[in-house]
Design an enzyme around this catalytic site. Structure first.
Site, short mmCIF file in Angstrom:
data_model
loop_
_atom_site.label_atom_id
_atom_site.label_comp_id
_atom_site.label_asym_id
_atom_site.label_seq_id
_atom_site.Cartn_x
_atom_site.Cartn_y
_atom_site.Cartn_z
N SER A 131 -41.93 -21.73 3.51
CA SER A 131 -41.56 -21.77 5.15
C SER A 131 -40.25 -22.69 4.78
CB SER A 131 -42.16 -22.74 5.82
OG SER A 131 -43.63 -21.67 6.42
N HIS A 177 -48.53 -22.78 12.22
CA HIS A 177 -46.50 -22.47 11.71
C HIS A 177 -46.43 -24.07 12.38
CE1 HIS A 177 -45.94 -18.19 10.62
NE2 HIS A 177 -47.58 -18.53 11.07
N ALA A 217 -40.07 -14.33 13.06
CA ALA A 217 -39.14 -14.34 11.58
C ALA A 217 -38.15 -14.10 11.61
CB ALA A 217 -39.87 -12.76 11.14
#
Length: 166
Positions: A80, A63, A118
């Site tokens: 993203s 990530h 999130a």
């Protein structure tokens, strides 16, 4: 039913840069037509939870930093980029950007993976508040929190790709 190759092509990026999760979910069977967001998520999340801690750490490390160097360089995945832009992370003031950069560095130094949240439905202030709170967690607590957030991100992505019943 989709072929393995098509399934992995379609869902291999749901868990950031970790197609092995889609591969294992397909190989495990249990996916039923019609594919639904909740059904595919259950299959992918089961694989993620069964993965070794080192493999899950690899998913966390895949990530990007929030408002970090990849965003500045325009190198985020499309998912993203949209998620961070939706939360306003592409419109930070210089002071806000400096704070995110400082927190990103401290967080990675402490935990060994980037801060993951999130962001859908949150704004930059919500994210910054959670960032500042979570950096006080211990490693096990934060690893569990980050993996839960990864699963939430995956569900949100699947819901965008594959609404229920379609």
């Amino acid at each position: 039913m989709l072929s393995r190759e098509d399934f992995v092509s379609r869902f291999g990026g749901v868990f950031e840069h970790s197609p092995f999760i889609a591969e294992r979910a397909y190989d495990a069977g249990g996916l039923r037509e019609p594919l639904t967001a909740s059904g595919v998520h259950a299959a992918l999340a089961a694989v993620f939870r069964a993965a070794s801690r080192e493999e899950r750490l690899g998913v966390l490390r895949a990530h990007p930093d929030l408002a970090g160097r990849l965003a500045i360089a325009g190198e985020l995945t499309e998912d993203s980029r949209k998620e961070q832009a939706g939360a306003g992370l592409d419109r930070l003031s210089p002071a806000e950007h400096a704070r995110f950069t400082e927190l990103n560095a401290a967080y990675i130094e402490k935990f060994g993976f980037p801060f993951i949240i999130a962001v859908r439905g949150l704004d930059k202030d919500d994210i910054l508040s959670d960032f500042e709170r979570r950096i006080g967690n211990d490693l096990d607590e934060e690893f569990a929190t980050a993996t839960t957030q990864v699963e939430r991100i995956a569900l949100l992505r699947l819901t965008s790709m594959l609404p229920e019943g379609k």
